[in-house]
Design an enzyme around this catalytic site. Structure first.
Site, PDB file in Angstrom:
ATOM      1  CB  SER A  12      22.910   8.333   1.465  1.00 23.45           C
ATOM      2  OG  SER A  12      21.888   8.622   2.413  1.00 23.45           O
ATOM      3  CG  HIS A  37      20.809   6.078  -1.835  1.00 22.73           C
ATOM      4  ND1 HIS A  37      20.436   4.939  -2.516  1.00 22.73           N
ATOM      5  CD2 HIS A  37      20.469   5.858  -0.536  1.00 22.73           C
ATOM      6  CE1 HIS A  37      19.913   4.067  -1.674  1.00 22.73           C
ATOM      7  NE2 HIS A  37      19.909   4.603  -0.464  1.00 22.73           N
ATOM      8  CG  ASP A  39      18.620   6.562   2.520  1.00 19.33           C
ATOM      9  OD1 ASP A  39      18.429   5.429   2.038  1.00 19.33           O
ATOM     10  OD2 ASP A  39      19.748   7.089   2.613  1.00 19.33           O
ATOM     11  CG  MET A  41      14.155   6.157   6.545  1.00 12.37           C
ATOM     12  SD  MET A  41      15.400   6.384   7.816  1.00 12.37           S
ATOM     13  CE  MET A  41      16.882   5.943   6.899  1.00 12.37           C
ATOM     14  CG  HIS A  70      16.610   2.751   0.023  1.00 15.22           C
ATOM     15  ND1 HIS A  70      17.659   2.628   0.919  1.00 15.22           N
ATOM     16  CD2 HIS A  70      15.884   1.609   0.145  1.00 15.22           C
ATOM     17  CE1 HIS A  70      17.563   1.472   1.548  1.00 15.22           C
ATOM     18  NE2 HIS A  70      16.494   0.839   1.114  1.00 15.22           N
ATOM     19  CG  MET A  72      14.473   1.917   3.827  1.00 11.54           C
ATOM     20  SD  MET A  72      15.906   2.693   4.576  1.00 11.54           S
ATOM     21  CE  MET A  72      16.025   4.165   3.572  1.00 11.54           C
ATOM     22  CG  MET A 141      19.338  -2.863   2.945  1.00  9.87           C
ATOM     23  SD  MET A 141      19.672  -1.178   2.392  1.00  9.87           S
ATOM     24  CE  MET A 141      20.215  -0.404   3.921  1.00  9.87           C
ATOM     25  CG  ASP A 179      22.088   2.006   1.488  1.00 12.71           C
ATOM     26  OD1 ASP A 179      22.833   2.785   2.100  1.00 12.71           O
ATOM     27  OD2 ASP A 179      20.861   2.190   1.344  1.00 12.71           O
TER      28      ASP A 179
HETATM   29  C1  DX5 Z   1      20.238   3.305   5.918  1.00 10.37           C
HETATM   30  C2  DX5 Z   1      20.148   4.047   4.604  1.00 10.37           C
HETATM   31  C3  DX5 Z   1      21.477   4.402   4.041  1.00 10.37           C
HETATM   32  C4  DX5 Z   1      22.264   5.367   4.888  1.00 10.37           C
HETATM   33  C5  DX5 Z   1      23.721   5.154   4.617  1.00 10.37           C
HETATM   34  O1  DX5 Z   1      18.948   3.013   6.346  1.00 10.37           O
HETATM   35  O2  DX5 Z   1      19.473   3.253   3.652  1.00 10.37           O
HETATM   36  O3  DX5 Z   1      21.363   4.872   2.713  1.00 10.37           O
HETATM   37  O4  DX5 Z   1      21.929   6.699   4.659  1.00 10.37           O
HETATM   38  O5  DX5 Z   1      24.441   5.935   5.505  1.00 10.37           O
HETATM   39  P1  DX5 Z   1      25.957   5.636   5.886  1.00 10.37           P
HETATM   40  O6  DX5 Z   1      26.759   5.719   4.622  1.00 10.37           O
HETATM   41  O7  DX5 Z   1      26.270   6.742   6.835  1.00 10.37           O
HETATM   42  O8  DX5 Z   1      26.013   4.276   6.511  1.00 10.37           O
HETATM   43 ZN    ZN Z   2      19.527   3.840   1.469  1.00 10.84          ZN
END
Ligand code: DX5
Ligand code: ZN
Length: 220
Positions: A12, A37, A39, A41, A70, A72, A141, A179
């Site tokens: 990620s 990956h 993310d 947001m 991903h 979110m 998750m 994740d």
């Molecule tokens: C959380 C994300 C993850 C995050 C994982 O909201 O979806 O993908 O980046 O990060 P680590 O591996 O640091 O927990």
């Molecule tokens: Zn993620």
């Protein structure tokens, strides 16, 4: 027996150094990452904002790795096309954020992409039953989404086991990915529970010996 199972690593980039992103993903690719990956947001679905389609588009020109996005975000339907055009290979939407999930998954596949569904820690495995025929990937998750570097939630392990059973019985081709809070220690637990794709940010980009060492530690 465990060693015969193929485990794929999905770094990620949330935890990467964005001033050196191209170099960092090259290192991840060279070290054997299976996909990136990404993310996304929106400050609504999760209490944090990350990045959008322009970054995905830049990454598309910088790596041959699969780009797994991903989402979110609230009402993900509004952005499916934008993230497809930017070069995503897979779009993952949250069960909790999709009112008409069947339609959303249909749109993703019509765009020619792979479709994934993510479920939060408090969401039961059973909600997946009616969509298993429409997806390529389940994302469990193992933290509450929104931030990197959080602690792995142990109570997700029995759920991962239940989903592994469900997939083995009805859809063995659907990938089971986890994740959040994945490091060398929690990786062995989730793999034993049935996960086959591991997302990791901090454990890879924050590894004291570097990105390649972070990926190797997870594979071991
Ligand atoms: C959380 C994300 C993850 C995050 C994982 O909201 O979806 O993908 O980046 O990060 P680590 O591996 O640091 O927990
Ligand atoms: Zn993620």
């Amino acid at each position: 027996m465990m060693s015969q199972v193929q485990i794929r690593i999905a770094p990620s980039i949330l935890a990467a150094d964005f001033t050196r992103l191209g170099d960092q993903i090259q290192q991840a690719e060279d070290a054997g990452a299976d996909r990136l990956h990404l993310d996304i947001m929106d400050g609504r679905f999760v209490p944090n904002i990350s990045f959008g389609p322009p970054i995905v588009r830049s990454l598309r020109t910088a790596t041959r790795l699969l780009l797994e996005t991903h989402l979110m975000i609230e009402e993900p339907d509004r952005f499916l096309e934008a993230f497809a055009e930017a070069g995503s290979t897979t779009l993952i939407v949250h069960w909790e954020g999709s009112t008409h999930l069947h339609r959303t998954l249909d749109r993703i596949r019509t765009l020619g992409l792979k479709a994934g569904v993510a479920i939060n820690p408090a969401t039961p495995a059973g909600v997946l039953e009616e969509v298993l025929g429409d997806i390529d990937l389940v994302l469990v998750m193992t933290v509450n989404p929104g931030f990197g570097g959080q602690r792995f939630i142990e109570t997700t392990l029995p759920k991962i086991r239940r989903i592994r059973d469900l997939l083995d019985r009805s859809r063995p081709g659907v990938e089971l990915e986890v994740d959040g809070g994945i490091d060398a220690e929690t990786a062995s637990k989730v793999v034993a529970a049935g996960a086959r794709v591991l997302v990791a940010g901090t454990a890879i980009f924050g590894h004291p010996k570097g990105i390649a060492a972070g990926i190797q530690a997870l594979q071991a």
